[in-house]
Design a protein around this motif. Structure first.
Motif, PDB file in Angstrom:
ATOM      1  N   ILE A  70       0.843  -1.201   0.000  1.00 24.28           N
ATOM      2  CA  ILE A  70       0.000   0.000   0.000  1.00 24.28           C
ATOM      3  C   ILE A  70       0.878   1.250   0.000  1.00 24.28           C
ATOM      4  N   PHE A  71       1.838   1.270   0.901  1.00 23.91           N
ATOM      5  CA  PHE A  71       2.695   2.457   1.040  1.00 23.91           C
ATOM      6  C   PHE A  71       4.147   2.190   0.663  1.00 23.91           C
ATOM      7  N   ASP A  72       4.569   0.947   0.700  1.00 24.81           N
ATOM      8  CA  ASP A  72       5.978   0.630   0.483  1.00 24.81           C
ATOM      9  C   ASP A  72       6.273   0.491  -1.010  1.00 24.81           C
ATOM     10  N   PRO A  73       7.088   1.384  -1.560  1.00 27.60           N
ATOM     11  CA  PRO A  73       7.326   1.326  -3.006  1.00 27.60           C
ATOM     12  C   PRO A  73       7.986   0.024  -3.436  1.00 27.60           C
ATOM     13  N   ALA A  74       8.728  -0.637  -2.534  1.00 28.83           N
ATOM     14  CA  ALA A  74       9.348  -1.893  -2.902  1.00 28.83           C
ATOM     15  C   ALA A  74       8.291  -2.957  -3.205  1.00 28.83           C
ATOM     16  N   ARG A  75       7.064  -2.721  -2.708  1.00 26.40           N
ATOM     17  CA  ARG A  75       5.973  -3.663  -2.998  1.00 26.40           C
ATOM     18  C   ARG A  75       4.919  -3.035  -3.899  1.00 26.40           C
ATOM     19  N   GLY A  76       5.292  -1.948  -4.536  1.00 24.87           N
ATOM     20  CA  GLY A  76       4.360  -1.308  -5.457  1.00 24.87           C
ATOM     21  C   GLY A  76       3.469  -0.264  -4.815  1.00 24.87           C
ATOM     22  N   GLY A  77       3.726   0.071  -3.543  1.00 27.50           N
ATOM     23  CA  GLY A  77       2.897   1.070  -2.873  1.00 27.50           C
ATOM     24  C   GLY A  77       3.423   2.482  -3.071  1.00 27.50           C
ATOM     25  N   ASP A  78       2.731   3.426  -2.465  1.00 28.26           N
ATOM     26  CA  ASP A  78       3.114   4.830  -2.600  1.00 28.26           C
ATOM     27  C   ASP A  78       3.281   5.449  -1.214  1.00 28.26           C
ATOM     28  N   PRO A  79       4.514   5.780  -0.823  1.00 31.63           N
ATOM     29  CA  PRO A  79       4.732   6.311   0.525  1.00 31.63           C
ATOM     30  C   PRO A  79       4.073   7.666   0.748  1.00 31.63           C
ATOM     31  N   VAL A  80       3.889   8.420  -0.334  1.00 33.40           N
ATOM     32  CA  VAL A  80       3.296   9.750  -0.181  1.00 33.40           C
ATOM     33  C   VAL A  80       1.797   9.641   0.086  1.00 33.40           C
ATOM     34  N   LEU A  81       1.188   8.540  -0.375  1.00 33.04           N
ATOM     35  CA  LEU A  81      -0.231   8.309  -0.087  1.00 33.04           C
ATOM     36  C   LEU A  81      -0.469   8.320   1.421  1.00 33.04           C
ATOM     37  N   PHE A  82       0.452   7.724   2.150  1.00 35.42           N
ATOM     38  CA  PHE A  82       0.305   7.718   3.606  1.00 35.42           C
ATOM     39  C   PHE A  82       0.246   9.145   4.144  1.00 35.42           C
ATOM     40  N   GLN A  83       1.129   9.991   3.612  1.00 36.03           N
ATOM     41  CA  GLN A  83       1.167  11.371   4.122  1.00 36.03           C
ATOM     42  C   GLN A  83      -0.143  12.090   3.847  1.00 36.03           C
ATOM     43  N   HIS A  84      -0.727  11.838   2.674  1.00 32.53           N
ATOM     44  CA  HIS A  84      -2.028  12.448   2.375  1.00 32.53           C
ATOM     45  C   HIS A  84      -3.071  11.996   3.389  1.00 32.53           C
ATOM     46  N   LEU A  85      -3.148  10.681   3.612  1.00 30.56           N
ATOM     47  CA  LEU A  85      -4.160  10.159   4.537  1.00 30.56           C
ATOM     48  C   LEU A  85      -3.917  10.670   5.949  1.00 30.56           C
ATOM     49  N   PHE A  86      -2.651  10.608   6.360  1.00 28.17           N
ATOM     50  CA  PHE A  86      -2.316  11.014   7.724  1.00 28.17           C
ATOM     51  C   PHE A  86      -2.689  12.472   7.969  1.00 28.17           C
ATOM     52  N   TRP A  87      -2.285  13.347   7.062  1.00 32.94           N
ATOM     53  CA  TRP A  87      -2.542  14.773   7.287  1.00 32.94           C
ATOM     54  C   TRP A  87      -3.988  15.148   7.031  1.00 32.94           C
ATOM     55  N   PHE A  88      -4.694  14.334   6.257  1.00 31.70           N
ATOM     56  CA  PHE A  88      -6.124  14.624   6.076  1.00 31.70           C
ATOM     57  C   PHE A  88      -6.835  14.588   7.423  1.00 31.70           C
ATOM     58  N   TYR A  89      -6.383  13.711   8.304  1.00 27.64           N
ATOM     59  CA  TYR A  89      -6.896  13.762   9.675  1.00 27.64           C
ATOM     60  C   TYR A  89      -6.097  14.734  10.530  1.00 27.64           C
ATOM     61  N   SER A  90      -4.792  14.651  10.466  1.00 28.88           N
ATOM     62  CA  SER A  90      -3.983  15.295  11.487  1.00 28.88           C
ATOM     63  C   SER A  90      -3.896  16.802  11.333  1.00 28.88           C
ATOM     64  N   HIS A  91      -4.164  17.316  10.136  1.00 21.81           N
ATOM     65  CA  HIS A  91      -4.256  18.777  10.131  1.00 21.81           C
ATOM     66  C   HIS A  91      -5.537  19.252  10.794  1.00 21.81           C
ATOM     67  N   PRO A  92      -6.706  18.719  10.396  1.00 20.17           N
ATOM     68  CA  PRO A  92      -7.919  19.100  11.143  1.00 20.17           C
ATOM     69  C   PRO A  92      -7.790  18.834  12.646  1.00 20.17           C
ATOM     70  N   ALA A  93      -6.990  17.831  13.025  1.00 17.54           N
ATOM     71  CA  ALA A  93      -6.816  17.545  14.451  1.00 17.54           C
ATOM     72  C   ALA A  93      -6.265  18.753  15.195  1.00 17.54           C
ATOM     73  N   VAL A  94      -5.461  19.574  14.504  1.00 15.54           N
ATOM     74  CA  VAL A  94      -4.968  20.789  15.143  1.00 15.54           C
ATOM     75  C   VAL A  94      -6.145  21.687  15.497  1.00 15.54           C
ATOM     76  N   TYR A  95      -7.161  21.690  14.638  1.00 15.46           N
ATOM     77  CA  TYR A  95      -8.338  22.510  14.926  1.00 15.46           C
ATOM     78  C   TYR A  95      -9.188  21.875  16.018  1.00 15.46           C
ATOM     79  N   ILE A  96      -9.095  20.537  16.172  1.00 14.55           N
ATOM     80  CA  ILE A  96      -9.768  19.908  17.318  1.00 14.55           C
ATOM     81  C   ILE A  96      -9.156  20.444  18.609  1.00 14.55           C
ATOM     82  N   MET A  97      -7.867  20.799  18.551  1.00  8.90           N
ATOM     83  CA  MET A  97      -7.214  21.327  19.746  1.00  8.90           C
ATOM     84  C   MET A  97      -7.486  22.821  19.918  1.00  8.90           C
TER      85      MET A  97
END
Lengths: 542, 327
Positions: free
Chosen positions: A231-258
């Motif tokens: 899913i994320f590991d390019p050695a297995r055909g994944g995309d590491p940047v996809l993780f960053q998109h998913l992570f920050w899609f929550y974690s930026h709004p999380a700053v507003y939760i604070m």
């Protein structure tokens, strides 16, 4: 205004015994259970922060092994973000106050509320256990493919704790939303709601919509780690940047939760201690909703140098600039509220001033980071570390402490020492600036974050920062002493020690189990200080 | 070493001054607004302090005109800042056509640098002053980030794809090279230095090392060793497409789509040849995943690039490969 004694029965003494607390469905008691929880995790997170500052006094990595240091900053981040900053204000003050402020007996789903506390404690205990027994070294951001294919630490166990804890936030969010929609007292229209409630409504929307994305991200992370799906590991055909998109899609709004609940507290405190309706009530209310909506559209500003396309970066940058506006509008409105107010300077108000100072710096440096060409240089340096501590930590904690001091007499029925209260607020303010301001300078000079050892030229700034953290730690310790003291020996506060307007000040301190002796009916706007004084025949000041 | 107090790092590249300028502008804006807010707060707090116990505030509590004013003024300022910042960002990510190409490979926990002429270095990078240099980067394991504070440039370095940055050093000296994306145990030791030299000194430095094969020549040798040339022959007769002039051109795929043959396309075509098959060819190429390391891939890439027509030739002789307008 001063009652000689506390009411004979109230929510604290209505029932006795451990079981009456652990099985309580009273939102006020659950708020206090949360207060114990968040204080515990804050203490753990703070302890790990102290270890970081000790290591960084000298340029050489001479106190801890690199792997130990990496576990320390990861533990600090995870404990503070997920188990202190996100739940602190909503779960403690929101839980206690939202039903009272809207004139309800309790939240819409009292059992769900208790369940959310247990989920939170289980999630926290689980994460803490895995962090202490083996630990995790990925940073709280869990970037792939390091977290999925390279780290030999307890990523899944820690992630599971965060996953579990997410349900607590979702349940609290749903509870708040339903309560605010369905349980307002007669006459409590949307635009008579205190801004505290508006802020928590916006926060709840983010929690309900954003947290599932974090849960999904953790599941995908675990699947890749366990079953080696690509899913994320390019050695297995994944995309590491996809993780960053998913992570920050929550974690930026999380700053507003604070920060949204922090802003919500500040609106209440400023209105009460200026004895004036908040300037531009509607604008402040809608600014909260605006921040919640725009907050979902800016996650890519964490990724300007991640290989994200230059054009995507441009769009995220302009949206980031837009989200600065509602925050600025709030600050201007709070300032204008003091104009022709009747301003006094008790502890909560001193904290509110501290909040404004720290939030101004945190917010303005956010514009630095949203600026494309400038972010390239400061990204992943101590400039970012300083910025997010000013916003997430400095602002949120000063608001949390300000709110805690403001409603403390309501919660426990007794007053704390004004002298020690003001003093600790000032100590926190100076300690915080001494700790984190030098980090802006270090960051612009190029000091990367998450470094266990660093070149000598940064030492002076790190020593300043570590020295400041001692003052800051002291500022956080003082309130524990005098607040606990006040529970037993403080002067009885009376129903409304501040002369503030709001349904919570119309009931006893502490409130009865059902919050009000008789269900309240609301006939006036929020914060109608001048109007009420006119009705009662006294002329306002200005 | 003298411990002078610095607020800005040394300016040693062409963009450094631009970044510092926008930084100072934002500091000015921040100081202005902070002082404005602090001044007003203090003034109001003292001027309207409570003088009697039962006193309350006045009625002045809304003004649409004020709300619009203090929304629009910051909006204008941040949008202006956005355009300025975007301009610098575009400059940073568009290398000049005449930039010479270095290669950097990140690996837990070191930087492997390769010069166009083939010299290799570890955690050191010697460059000539006043010459635009493009660095094409990849990682052998996790995400790293290539950061030279004195040049104000940074880019993440990812496994499985290429990212680039460029700079033109403006002064000689030795500068920090940091990894700024957390990459595990010895992240903080993944540091190095960039040594900027006068062009003649740089030439001497190059000559001082062991004789090296240039990246493109090494790629050509590898091209032969791996028997790539059996299929990728010159002319239309080969089983695979001819590679002359391919780099930077528009390539039509069997799926009907058109893509630009950039670094990541060439990389994918070697490692995962079935992903984007060129129109008119059979999907018969085997994968070279696991047979070529990152450095070998970079050498092959340099070789394929060296087959591209020079910009001047492109204009003179537009051939089947396209017009090379990707520049």
């Amino acid at each position: 205004m001063s009652a000689a004694e506390l009411p004979a029965t109230h929510y604290l003494n209505a029932t006795h015994g451990l079981k009456s607390w652990l099985l309580t469905r009273d939102h006020k008691r659950i708020g206090l259970l949360y207060l114990l929880g968040v204080s515990f995790f804050f203490a753990i997170g703070g302890l790990f922060a102290a270890l970081i500052r000790i290591e960084l006094i000298t340029p050489a990595g001479d106190v801890f092994q690199p792997d130990t240091y990496n576990r320390i900053f990861t533990t600090h981040g995870i404990m503070m973000v997920f188990f202190f900053l996100i739940p602190a204000i909503p779960a403690v003050l929101g839980n206690f106050l939202i039903p009272i402020m809207i004139g309800a007996k309790d939240l819409a789903f009292p059992r769900l509320n208790l369940l959310s506390w247990y989920i939170y404690m289980v999630g926290g205990a689980f994460s803490l256990y895995s962090l202490l027994h083996g630990g995790v070294d990925t940073g709280w951001t869990f970037y792939t493919p390091y977290s999925t294919a390279f780290s030999n630490t307890y990523v899944i166990a820690t992630g599971l704790g965060i996953f579990i804890n997410g349900f607590s936030g979702i349940l609290t969010g749903i509870n708040f939303i339903v309560t605010i929609h369905r349980m307002r007292a007669p006459g409590m229209t949307w635009f008579r709601l205190p801004l505290f409630v508006w802020g928590h409504y916006a926060t709840s929307l983010i929690q309900v919509l954003g947290t599932p994305v974090l849960a999904i991200t953790i599941v995908l992370l675990a699947l890749e780690r366990l079953f080696h799906l690509g899913i994320f590991d390019p050695a297995r055909g994944g995309d590491p940047v996809l993780f960053q998109h998913l992570f920050w899609f929550y974690s930026h709004p999380a700053v507003y939760i604070m920060i949204l609940p922090a802003m919500a507290v500040i609106s209440e405190v400023i209105a009460a201690f200026a004895r004036k309706r908040i300037f531009g009530y509607h604008f402040v209310a809608f600014a909260s909703i605006g921040i919640a909506v725009l907050g979902f559209l800016v996650w890519g500003h964490h990724m300007f140098v991640s290989s994200q396309s230059v054009y995507a970066g441009t769009v995220f940058s302009v949206l980031t600039m837009l989200v600065a506006i509602p925050s600025a509008v709030k600050v201007f409105n709070w300032t204008a509220t003091l104009f022709r107010g009747s301003v006094s300077f008790e502890t909560p108000m001193v904290y509110a001033f501290c909040f404004l100072g720290l939030f101004a710096i945190g917010g303005l440096t956010g514009v630095f980071l949203g600026t494309l060409g400038l972010d390239v240089h400061v990204h992943d340096t101590y400039f970012v570390v300083a910025h997010f501590h000013y916003v997430m930590v400095g602002s949120t904690i000063t608001a949390f402490l300000g709110g805690l001091h403001y409603w403390w007499p309501k919660i426990f029925g007794r007053m704390y020492s004004e002298f020690w209260g003001r003093l600790s607020a000032i100590v926190v303010f100076f300690g915080f600036n001494a700790t984190f301001f030098p980090q802006f300078v270090a960051g612009y000079l190029g000091m990367p974050r998450r470094y266990h050892a660093y070149p000598e030229e940064f030492q002076a700034l790190h020593v300043l920062s570590s020295g400041g953290s001692i003052v800051l730690g002291l500022g956080y310790l003082i309130p524990i002493v005098y607040l606990l003291y006040s529970i037993k020996w403080g002067k009885p506060a009376g129903d409304n020690p501040w002369g503030a307007i709001g349904l919570e000040w119309e009931t006893t301190s502490p409130p009865p189990v059902e919050n009000f002796a008789a269900p309240p009916v609301v006939e006036h706007e929020a914060y109608e200080y001048a109007e009420r004084a006119e009705r009662l025949g006294a002329a306002p000041t200005t | 070493m003298s411990q002078e107090i610095r607020m800005l790092p040394e300016q040693a590249s062409t963009v450094a001054g631009q970044v510092d300028a926008i930084y100072l502008w934002l500091i000015g804006v921040s100081v202005f607004f902070s002082l404005l807010i602090a001044g007003l707060l203090l003034y109001f707090a003292i001027r309207y302090r409570r003088r009697a116990e039962g006193e309350v505030g006045g009625r002045f509590d809304s003004s649409t005109l004020l709300e619009i004013t203090w929304s629009v003024i910051p909006l204008v300022i941040v949008l202006a800042t956005f355009f300025w910042g975007a301009k610098i960002y575009f400059t940073m990510f568009r290398p000049p056509a005449d930039a010479i190409e270095y290669f950097a490979t990140g690996k837990q926990w070191m930087w492997k640098i390769q010069h166009p002429s083939g010299q290799r270095e570890i955690n050191e990078m010697h460059v000539p002053v006043g010459v635009p240099i493009k660095v094409t980067m990849t990682s052998e394991d996790v995400i790293h980030s290539f950061f030279i504070p004195a040049f104000r440039v940074k880019s993440d370095v990812l496994p499985g794809r290429y990212t680039t940055l460029w700079f033109k050093a403006t002064k000689t000296g030795t500068f920090h090279l940091f990894c700024t994306e957390y990459c595990g145990s010895e992240h903080s030791l993944m540091i190095g230095k960039v040594v900027v030299m006068e062009p003649e000194a740089y030439q001497q430095w190059l000559a001082g090392g062991p004789a090296a094969t240039s990246m493109a020549e090494a790629g050509e040798q590898l091209f032969g060793q791996l028997a790539c040339s059996t299929c990728h022959q010159d002319g239309p007769t080969g089983r695979g497409p001819a590679l002359a002039g391919v780099f930077g051109s528009q390539v039509r795929l069997a799926s009907g789509r058109t893509v630009v043959a950039d670094e990541n396309y060439i990389r994918e075509s070697i490692l995962n040849p079935q992903a984007k098959v060129v129109f008119g060819y059979e999907p018969i190429m085997p994968t070279y995943q696991g047979q070529i390391g990152e450095e070998g891939l970079l050498q092959l890439l340099s070789y394929v690039k060296s087959l591209a027509p020079k910009p001047a030739e492109t204009a003179a002789a537009p051939d089947a490969g396209g017009d090379g307008s990707a520049r």
